[in-house]
Write an enzyme that holds these catalytic residues in place. Structure first.
Site, short mmCIF file in Angstrom:
data_model
loop_
_atom_site.label_atom_id
_atom_site.label_comp_id
_atom_site.label_asym_id
_atom_site.label_seq_id
_atom_site.Cartn_x
_atom_site.Cartn_y
_atom_site.Cartn_z
CG ASP A 281 12.45 -28.74 60.33
OD1 ASP A 281 11.41 -28.11 60.03
OD2 ASP A 281 12.42 -29.81 60.95
C1 NOJ Z 1 9.02 -28.59 61.69
C2 NOJ Z 1 9.09 -30.06 61.41
O1 NOJ Z 1 10.27 -30.61 61.98
C3 NOJ Z 1 9.07 -30.40 59.93
O2 NOJ Z 1 8.99 -31.78 59.79
C4 NOJ Z 1 7.93 -29.70 59.26
O3 NOJ Z 1 7.88 -30.05 57.89
C5 NOJ Z 1 8.11 -28.21 59.44
N1 NOJ Z 1 8.07 -27.90 60.86
C6 NOJ Z 1 7.06 -27.39 58.70
O4 NOJ Z 1 5.84 -27.47 59.31
#
Ligand code: NOJ
Length: 739
Positions: A281
């Protein structure tokens, strides 16, 4: 003749795909032989490039140079044919001309905005959910996107957590079915078709159980809970072919998911044999430092890749430290190669080596984004997602005959709030507000409007005007709820009551004596006890998307008979959280609400929720009768059919979502009072009756025992069929024999 050809084709398909795999493998092997360690590391580095094109691009000269030099494998947040072409062209200038993967959070639509995922899940309609993902994929893939960071398949039982909005709710069985539908929708029949995108099952794992509902917080849970409740939707996504997984921000029993070899190596890539790749993430590799799990960024890089995280999203740990780590032997070349290989396979499968621009076609982008069928689908899904929570004295549906309808509330004429949290390319001006929807559906009824208070409803200056408008009307429709920016990532709340003075506004309107129908927008279950007790009708519309106003109006006027059912429990207060229908009996269950002394209870609240999982009303009535089991006992390899009659005894055509629950009465590990094990959507005309059946097999009766072995134990099971988890209409008993 035709049959033989079909059979031949079916027999040839696996051979063809094996031949394709072999061709891809040969090409990857040849390519990887030429790659330097730095170029390999480049494939694992994912950058966000929102401003890499356009006026500010010169601010990013060094990052653009990295792309040009083969040091970036994937980009997120670059979208649209023109921009993706521009950036791809840069990557193709690199020594080995390896194309980039473009990814984006296409969560509930690209240009056509569908209801937020939790809302869609209330439809319990796998075809509708798959179609919404299909259309999102079609639009995104026509705009240069190869890969979406969806579906989020985290089970979530704590509505304080803002991200409940992005998932399928609290239930593992329903959540697994929805995970499958979404992956199939995004990916279509085959990766590489230019109307499909790669799906991501996220966030692996247990992110939805963040302690106290606070985002990014630690998670501590037993392996039994993990295997039984939180992992199955991921397994379902994998079985449906999910090309990628994303790990998560949280620790699980003390180990960050990103550095968690048990999750990523042992389970995902080991026993589940996942062949795709894992993306971290955003910055979660680097966050292992503040977690206290890695001493510095270099250590974080080593720990993440060794634990199975293949791609580093915006963490700069791999890009800055992996080359050295390989040279020093802290990371084996084999480990690096495996990660690179997994990513290259997907680039080949998508056809990017044949044509790096195949998803970036201006003519297709224009045609697909203006396809009118997409809006029609958005309307269909939105109305299927709406849940009728309450309808006293048949207040709804509204009549279109001459009468005066006062539409009131801070969210009544909002367009932005209907879209919800993840909007990437939505066309705000085309969003149909609730007021607009009601006006265009009202027929001979006259519609008046008062906003009463601005977004957030902090002040009550407009209440007097709103009350005057209500007083002149025959019926009031009050649109309240959360604004779009109160749920989603980093939007945890300790207080999930209606923000501002919205319940006071309700009371002021109700004091006029006019019937009040409340339409509520939200990305999570809210607490609204005054409204729940006193409103004449309540329509929970979530954030319903581009066609939201029309969907709400169709439900209000009865053009669509509501059929949605809650995919998550609505508590009476934050104090009851976490609250799920799948709770345990305990040794001291409450048997009489009036006598709870020394019972598993609260002294200031009942245990029951405000609205239970599976709850949702209709404008018609359904009668359940005649439950029968094909056999009262079964051996482990037998199956039993449970059947019953469902009749539409009301006056409107309608759809009922019938739910099958069971309880294993005595077992080596105590089981919940109820577990959802089946559901069906049945559409019936007034007076129509149908026999509905479910098949029960050993798998349905199985669970993880204390040794984490999956299986069913002999004994008695209670079977329950109903309209909601707290509205069981029929019960039966089944005995599982030992052999
Ligand atoms: C953080 C989020 O937790 C995740 O779900 C998302 O896909 C990413 N950012 C990218 O934007």
């Amino acid at each position: 003749m035709k049959k033989t050809t079909l059979a031949l084709a079916a027999a040839l398909l696996p051979l063809l795909s094996q031949a394709q795999d072999a061709r891809i493998e040969a090409k990857i092997a040849a390519l990887m032989k030429q790659m330097t360690v730095a170029e390999k590391v480049g494939q694992l580095h994912q950058l966000s490039g929102r401003q890499f094109t356009g006026p500010a691009s010169s601010d990013y000269a060094d990052k653009l140079a990295d792309i040009r030099n083969g040091k970036v494998g994937s980009m997120l947040n670059v979208k649209g044919v023109a921009d993706t072409r521009e950036i791809q062209a840069l990557a193709l200038k690199s020594r080995l001309h390896i194309p980039l993967l473009f990814s984006l959070d296409v969560i509930h639509g690209y240009q056509t905005v569908f209801p937020v995922p939790l809302g869609e899940s209330a439809s319990w309609d796998m075809d509708a959910i798959a179609l919404s993902a299909r259309i999102a994929a079609r639009e995104a893939a026509a705009s240069g996107i190869h890969w979406t960071f969806a579906p989020m398949v985290d089970i979530a039982r704590d509505p304080r957590w803002g991200r409940v909005m992005e998932g399928a709710g609290e239930d593992t069985f329903l959540g697994s079915a929805i995970a499958r539908a979404r992956v199939e929708g995004f990916q279509g029949k085959q990766l590489g078709a230019t109307d499909s995108v790669m799906a991501t099952a996220k966030h692996f794992a247990a992110y939805g159980a963040a302690t106290a509902g606070r985002d990014y917080n630690a998670v501590d849970m037993s392996n039994q809970q993990l295997f039984e409740v939180y992992l199955p939707p991921f397994k379902a996504a994998l079985d449906a072919g999910a090309a990628t997984f994303m790990n998560s921000f949280n620790t699980l029993n003390g180990i960050p998911a990103t550095g968690n070899a048990f999750l990523q190596r042992d389970i995902l890539k080991g026993s589940w044999n996942f062949k795709g790749f894992v993306v971290s993430d955003w910055g979660s590799v680097r966050e292992m430092v503040p977690h206290g799990y890695a001493s510095d960024l270099a250590d974080a890089a080593v720990k993440a890749i060794n634990a199975g995280s293949d791609m580093d999203m915006e963490g700069y740990a791999y890009s800055q430290h992996l080359e050295d780590a390989v040279k020093s032997g802290k990371v084996k070349m084999k480990t690096l190669d495996d990660a690179v290989h997994r990513i290259l396979v997907k680039k080949f499968e998508l056809g990017l080596f044949d044509d790096p621009y195949r998803y970036s076609d201006a003519a297709r982008e224009k045609a697909v984004l203006s396809d009118p069928s997409h809006r029609a689908a958005a309307l269909d899904v939105a109305q299927k997602s709406i849940v009728l929570l309450k309808n006293e004295r048949k207040t709804l549906p509204l009549s279109r005959e001459p009468q005066r309808i006062a539409v009131i509330g801070p969210l009544a004429d909002s367009q932005r709030d209907l879209e919800g949290g993840w909007v990437v390319q939505g066309e705000r001006a085309k969003v149909v507000s609730i007021l607009e929807g009601i006006r265009s559906h009202a027929g001979k009824a006259e519609v008046s409007y008062a906003q009463a208070c601005a977004s957030g409803c902090a002040g009550s200056e407009g209440f007097a005007d709103a009350v005057a408008t209500a007083a002149k009307a025959d019926i009031v429709v009050l649109a309240v709820g959360e604004t779009w920016d109160l749920s989603g990532e980093a939007k945890s709340r300790t207080d999930i009551t209606l923000p501002g003075q919205q319940e006071k506004l309700f009371s002021a309107l109700q004091a006029t004596g006019k019937p009040v129908v409340v339409v509520m927008l939200a990305g999570r279950p809210l607490v609204f006890n005054t409204i729940a007790d006193q409103a004449d009708a309540i329509v929970y519309a979530w954030f319903p998307g581009t066609e939201g106003g029309n969907a709400v109006a169709n439900v209000l006027f009865g053009d669509y008979n509501p059929s949605g059912k809650l995919p998550i429990t609505f508590p009476r207060s934050v104090g009851q959280i976490p609250l799920s229908y799948a709770q345990y009996n305990t040794g001291r269950p409450v048997t009489d609400e009036k006598n709870v002394v020394y019972k598993s209870a609260y002294i200031d609240s009942v245990n029951t929720p405000r609205y239970a999982f599976g709850h949702g009303l209709s404008y018609t009535d359904f009668k359940y009768s005649g439950l029968a089991l094909s056999s009262a006992a079964m051996s482990p390899d037998q199956k039993v059919t449970l059947s019953f009659d469902l009749a539409n005894t009301g006056k409107a055509e309608g759809t009922e979502i019938v739910q099958l629950y069971l309880r294993d009465m005595v077992s080596s590990v105590v089981r919940p009072l109820k577990e959802l094990k089946g559901f069906q959507k049945i559409h019936l005309k007034p007076g129509e009756q149908r026999r509905v059946s479910f098949t029960i097999d050993r798998n349905l009766l199985s669970f993880y025992n204390s040794q984490l072995a999956w299986g069913a134990e002999a004994g008695d099971f209670k079977l329950m069929v109903g309209s909601a988890s707290d509205d069981i209409r029929l019960e039966g008993e089944l005995k599982l024999q030992s052999k």
